[in-house]
Scaffold this active site. Structure first.
Site: not given
Ligand code: G6P
Length: 608
Positions: A2, A27, A74, A99-100, A481, A485, A488, A504, A603
């Protein structure tokens, strides 16, 4: 996550608020809204989807006024619908954005329902606005009513509140979520970050935990958690580090990938001499470096992967034990802290809720000191850590972190060498590592030169549903990473394994539909990796090999080869990151996803 914007001015603020929301889009969010206060009342528009959908509502019905609050949401409690979008109202003329997360929203909701409040949304937020409305019945000052209501909340919040009865001020507050005040001339603002307000001011006040702020046209009055008035310093934003337009690039992510040679140079600047790491980069007193016997690294997401690479460097160069943990786990367990342990956090934003909570907990655990490697100088993490090493990457807008990651690695390499020098690294070895670091921007530049080739490979991923990334040693976190990416931004399910683990389990997944991305630097693990690749080839898997020429690998029937520059082994994790960023970018473009704002992601994750 948010985002909040608030404004009071002598001019109409609706355009200022909407522009602020557009600047917060990076964000991550799924709906947006705005409330404008004018002589006739408080009016709002809310819309699901992009800020553009909200702008369209303004074209249908203009809202004008000299005070207002705005929000990108969000979703946490309740789906991304118009009724759950902020602002939320109580009594028709009191509006709030938040926000929160309010953790005790359920008992508060029951109390408020018993008092006759009717809830219009499924959000935790709506309890706050009704609480304030209820408090106003006994306490006519909006400021006091907000303070009294916040005292009842458990959880994290940044809020903005407007009330039509009091059109001289709006009130904002923060505890656990970021909020900054923008100071103008006969106009003042608040926002979740500075970028949201750069079109109206470059003067900012960073609120402390628990601060409540009374914002009028010509005054900003701040009260701390105890209700005492406080003066907080005003800082001026350095515009030379602003980088909020896409320039020649189609997406921020690509622009940020291409900025890496420049920002890695900026990260090294002033921190290395001809043959040494300058320990002054950690602040005036670098005496702590001598005392370190252990290192605990804590971070989230991409930053966590940077920490994993640093473990290899610290143990190899300095010979000190290092553990790396995700902040969301660290903060909820009993941690044994050996004597003289450095607590090191990594964060692009410096506002990640779990990382901040981990830092706050660590402060009570007897660590030697706390060091934050962070990209945002004004962030809460920087302000609350004893020591800071800034990554100097400039604003990163794409949700998928790229330049922030490689500059974190650069800063971690500086830190590892500085600690190693105190633990037996010879002057000659230090000098060789510093030489290698100096050549890093040029190597990153050469890695970028494979862009066109990688773009062609990306077409082959368009119809894939899964991908496997393999690496060994310090390249394993880079494989992690790379897989993060890809998932995402292209929504392809991707996993990473240390290549030795292949048999394995993951080998069972290998067939002609499974691309296997293998990172093969020319180091002492090369032969082992080649054997792992044989195991894949024997089962029909298609290998996408990223390797330097010296490995003697090249295109074959089941191998698609991409050349990565041959570099000193210490630099391999950084240089090998570049082609993986390019691959995920081009795959996402081929698949037509929202590259800079992938679905469901944020973000800056300012809630738990
Ligand atoms: C979010 C972002 C990631 C980032 C992570 C940690 O998930 O989408 O890109 O790596 O948060 O953020 P930080 O700002 O602490 O590095």
């Amino acid at each position: 996550m948010c985002g909040i914007v608030g404004a009071i001015a002598r001019r109409n603020v609706s355009k200022i608020l909407i522009e602020g929301l557009s600047r917060l889009e990076y964000r991550g969010y799924d709906s947006a809204g705005v409330a404008i206060n004018n002589e006739e009342g408080v009016f709002s528009h809310r819309a699901v989807g992009k800020v553009q959908a909200l702008k369209d509502k303004f074209s249908d019905q203009l809202l004008d006024g000299k005070m207002g609050i705005a929000h990108t949401r969000w979703a946490t409690h309740g789906k991304p619908t118009e009724s759950n979008a902020h602002p939320h109202f109580s009594g028709g003329d009191l509006a709030l954005v938040h926000n929160g997360i309010i953790e005790n929203h359920e008992p508060l909701r029951l109390e408020l329902k018993a008092k006759g409040y009717v809830f219009q949304s499924e959000t935790d937020t709506e309890v706050i606005v009704h609480l304030i409305h209820d408090a106003l019945k006994v306490e006519p000052s909006l400021l006091n009513a907000v303070q009294a209501s916040l005292a009842k909340l458990e959880g994290a919040f940044a809020i903005g509140v407007v009330q039509n009865d009091d059109n001289e001020r709006f009130i904002a507050a923060r505890k656990g979520s970021p909020l900054v005040v923008g100071v103008g001339i006969e106009e003042n603002f608040v926002a979740s970050d500075q970028l949201a307000l750069l079109h109206v001011t470059d003067q900012f006040i960073f609120l402390e935990e628990g601060d409540v702020v009374d914002v009028t046209l010509d005054k900003v009055t701040i009260y701390d958690a105890q209700g005492e008035q406080q003066d907080r310093p005003v800082s001026v934003f350095n515009h030379s580090i602003d980088a909020t337009d896409k320039g020649e690039f189609r997406h921020y992510m690509m622009k940020e990938i291409y900025e890496q040679p420049k920002v890695i140079r900026a990260c090294l600047e002033g921190r290395i001499s001809d043959n040494k790491v300058l320990t002054s980069c950690f602040g005036a007193d670098s005496g702590f470096l001598k005392q370190i016997e252990n290192i605990h690294i804590v971070a989230c997401g991409t930053s966590y992967h940077a920490g994993m690479v640093a473990k290899y460097w610290l143990e190899e160069l300095a010979g000190l034990p290092c553990s790396v943990e995700v902040a969301s786990e660290y903060r909820y367990r009993k941690v044994a802290v050996p004597k003289n342990t450095l607590f090191l956090t990594l964060s692009q934003s410096g506002e990640t809720a779990d990382t901040l909570a981990a830092l706050r907990m660590a402060k009570s655990l007897g660590y030697l000191t706390t060091l934050a490697i962070c990209n945002v100088p004004s962030s809460t993490l920087v302000r609350e850590s004893a020591l800071t090493l800034l990554t100097n990457a400039g604003a990163e807008i794409g949700v998928a972190s790229t330049k922030a990651f490689t500059t974190q690695l650069t800063a971690l390499l500086l830190t590892s060498v500085a600690i190693a020098v105190e633990n037996g690294l010879s002057a000659q070895e230090e000098s060789a590592l510093v030489d290698a670091m100096r050549s890093l921007p040029a190597y990153v530049e050469s890695a970028l030169a494979e862009d066109e080739h990688i773009k062609k490979i990306a077409d082959r991923f368009a119809n894939k549903h899964n991908a496997l990334f393999l690496g060994r040693g310090a390249m394993f976190p880079i494989a992690l990473e790379g897989s993060l990416k890809l998932k995402e931004i292209s929504y392809i399910h991707a996993e990473a394994y240390p290549a030795g683990e292949l048999k394995h389990g993951p080998l069972a997944l290998v067939d002609e539909d499974m691309p296997i991305i293998t990172l093969v630097p020319h180091n002492d693990m090369l032969d082992k990796l080649k054997s792992n690749m044989q195991e894949v080839a024997a089962r029909g898997g298609e290998l996408y090999v990223f390797a330097d020429k010296d490995t003697d690998l090249h295109n074959e029937d089941n191998i698609v080869f991409t050349e990565v520059p041959k570099v000193d082994s210490i630099l391999e994790p950084i240089v090998h990151t570049i082609p993986l960023q390019l691959l995920s970018y081009h795959v996402a473009v081929v698949k037509g996803t929202d590259v800079d704002q992938p679905r469901n992601l944020a973000k800056s994750v300012t809630v738990e």
